[in-house]
Each structure stands twice: as structure tokens, then as C-alpha cells.
Design a protein around this motif. Sequence first.
Motif, PDB file in Angstrom:
ATOM      1  N   LEU A 340     -22.197   2.398 -44.212  1.00  0.00           N
ATOM      2  CA  LEU A 340     -23.327   3.168 -44.819  1.00  0.00           C
ATOM      3  C   LEU A 340     -23.738   1.434 -46.259  1.00  0.00           C
ATOM      4  CD1 LEU A 340     -24.806   5.967 -43.653  1.00  0.00           C
ATOM      5  CD2 LEU A 340     -25.653   3.988 -42.680  1.00  0.00           C
ATOM      6  N   PRO A 341     -22.857   2.249 -47.553  1.00  0.00           N
ATOM      7  CA  PRO A 341     -23.153   1.447 -48.456  1.00  0.00           C
ATOM      8  C   PRO A 341     -23.183  -0.545 -48.310  1.00  0.00           C
ATOM      9  CG  PRO A 341     -21.908   3.227 -49.068  1.00  0.00           C
ATOM     10  CD  PRO A 341     -22.353   2.661 -47.061  1.00  0.00           C
ATOM     11  N   HIS A 342     -22.472  -1.208 -47.494  1.00  0.00           N
ATOM     12  CA  HIS A 342     -21.644  -1.852 -46.897  1.00  0.00           C
ATOM     13  C   HIS A 342     -22.732  -2.807 -45.661  1.00  0.00           C
ATOM     14  CE1 HIS A 342     -18.839  -1.065 -49.905  1.00  0.00           C
ATOM     15  NE2 HIS A 342     -18.128   0.459 -49.352  1.00  0.00           N
ATOM     16  N   LEU A 343     -23.239  -2.563 -45.637  1.00  0.00           N
ATOM     17  CA  LEU A 343     -24.074  -2.565 -44.447  1.00  0.00           C
ATOM     18  C   LEU A 343     -24.526  -4.020 -44.168  1.00  0.00           C
ATOM     19  CD1 LEU A 343     -25.112   0.326 -42.177  1.00  0.00           C
ATOM     20  CD2 LEU A 343     -23.080  -1.322 -41.184  1.00  0.00           C
ATOM     21  N   PHE A 344     -25.407  -4.594 -45.643  1.00  0.00           N
ATOM     22  CA  PHE A 344     -25.775  -5.773 -45.954  1.00  0.00           C
ATOM     23  C   PHE A 344     -24.939  -6.059 -46.625  1.00  0.00           C
ATOM     24  CE2 PHE A 344     -29.345  -1.886 -44.974  1.00  0.00           C
ATOM     25  CZ  PHE A 344     -29.195  -2.632 -44.045  1.00  0.00           C
TER      26      PHE A 344
END
Length: 395
Positions: A340-344
Amino acid sequence: MNERRKQGILLLFPVAVLLMGIIFTTALFYHTYRQIAYQHISAFSEIILETSPEAEPQLLSSLKGYYSLSEQEIVKNNYLGKYGYRAEEFCKGIPTYTFILPVMLFFMVSGAFVLAAWLFHRRSQKRIVDLTEYLERVNIGAGETLIQTQEDDFSRLQDEIYKTVTTLYQTREAAVSARKNFAENLANIAHQLKTPITAAFLSLQLMKKEAADEYANRIERQLDRLNRLEESVLMLSKIDAGTLLLKHERVDLYTALNLAAENLNDILQDSHIFIEIPENGCIEFFGDLEWTMEAFINLMKNCMEHSQPGGIVYCEYSGNPLYAEIRIWDEGTGFDEEDLPHLFDRFYRGKRAVGDGIGIGLALARSIFELQNGTITAYNRRNGGACFEIRLYSH
């Protein structure tokens, strides 16, 4: 006269007024005491002589004896007390101004202190306001040289602020220049990749005409992937360099979502997945239809890749005076909590990533929305599935 000397004079002024007032009051009381003592003794002597003129020698002798007494002997003397006389009965003839002047002095000194404190506070507040406004101008990119010709208590702080701002400007310019150079180099590499990829495609087409086989199909898939990578890298380089120009016109969300879904028709049919877009009235925002549609395609495709055959990708939109909101979600397994913290992040592929993606689609979608004054977040739904939430702000 510099600012520090002015402030010193401003602070010393009340002290000087107080000192002068104390000296004046002391001199006034001493003069008044001597005058009253003389008048009382003179009146007392006159009464004695009028009553007993023959007592003049004794009176003069007594006065000489009075002058010979020490101050301590006079202070301790309480001879008249045994006849019932008190000191308060002799406090007559004291001028009113001896009481008024100390009160006036108190108000003068208090006023001087209040005036000095107010002037000092006003001067300090003005300097604080000037420095604050300067920093506000710097924050909006309208910084200028802060000139202060006079020295005061804020001069050192002003110098340090100006040095810090100058250093930050230089650092920002260096960072912008480095980013621009990186983007230009990335764009050059992408353009250089275009030539061999195009040549390889042409050679592959000739090979397939002669003799099509499984190896040619594999090469074609890899070339397609390289081509998509080249186009994505070129697009990201334009975003980094600030050369990606977006239109600023009214965009209807229902239209943008449907156009994005239509571009995925072939993939939807092959995967037996449906996209559901309920009509919720005309909700518009100012932006670029084509690039917004591109971002929606990337989000829908991500949801499709994590849906089972026969599944549905849901789209929903709404609006208020502050922003337009779009939600796109699926009924799959959702995101891994560590992802989640790295999805983008660019080129990041999560643990549950499927297909032959290269991790640019979500990063590109975020950049497109941010360029249109928007935000995007991703989270797992309570009932299962992953959800993307986009907000496009009006101001």
C-alpha cells in the motif's frame, strides 16, 4: 544615530525621569520640612514672649540648647506626651502640593515606562511582521531582497533568514536543473529506443510473412512490451520536465469513465469481465479529457487484472462545491498491506501483481491527477477488493 542607540535611549528615558523625580521630591520634602519646623518654632517663641516678655533671655538660651541637641536625642524625645499631646496635633500647615507632587511624579514615571514599553513593542511587532511577510512572499515564489539599513535586535535574525532563503533558492534551482537534465536525458534515451524497436518490428513483419512460428510470436510480444515501456518512459520524462501540456476545459466524469471502458473492450471480452458505470447526473471538473481517460484506463486495468472471470469492476462518481470524487474498485483479493505505501511508486510491482506490467501505470495515473489539482489514494475495502479514490479539487 543607529537603531541600537535609539532603543537604549528609549529604555533609559523612564529611568532618567524616575531618578530626576526622586531627587526633586527629596529636595522638596527637605525644604518643606525645614520651612515648617522654622515656622512652628517661631510661632511658639512669639507666644511665649507675648505672655512673658521677661523670659526672652531664657528663651534664647533654650533655643541654643535645642540647636545643640543631636538628631537622635530629638527623635527619642517624648516630653509633651506626659501632658497629653500627640505628634498628629502638630502636623499643621503642610502644603497640599507636597502630596500632589509625588502622585504626579508616580503617574509621570508610570506613563514614561508605559510609553517606552509600547514604543518598543510596536517597533518589535513591526519587525516581526516585516520578516513574516518576507517569508510569506518567499513561500509563494515572490521573494525579494530584504533591506534593513538600521541595526536592531532582529538584525542578526534577519541576516540568518536571508542567508537561509538564499541557500534554499540555490538548492532549489540546482534541483530543478538536475531534474530537468534527467528528464531530458530520459527523453533522449526513449527516442533512441524508438528507432531500433521500429526497425525490429519491420524485420519481424518480414519474418512472419516468410515463415510464422512460435518464436516470432514471442519476439513480437517482447517488442510490444518494449514499445509500451518506451512510450511510458517518454511520457514520464515529459511530466518531470514540465512539458506535458494539459488542457483546461470542462470534462464530464460519466463521459470520461465510459470512454476509458470502451478502450478496454477487447481485454474485457477476453477476460469475461464487466465494468459497471451508473449514471449519476452531470458532474464536471476542469481538466484534460484525453489524459484523464488515460489515467482511468490504468486504474480499471489494474482492477481487471485482480478480478476473477465473470467479475465486475465498479465505478462511482459524485461532486460537491469543493471537489469531484471518483471511486473505482473490484471484488478481488485486494492489495497486500506491505504494498500500500508503494503502489504509486514508479516501476514498483507488488506481491500480487499479475501480467507483464512494468509498474508505471499507477504512477502515471497519480501524476496526471496531481497535474489537474487532484489526489489519488488506494485502500482495501472491508468486504474485500481493492479501491482507488480520486478527488479533483475545484480550486
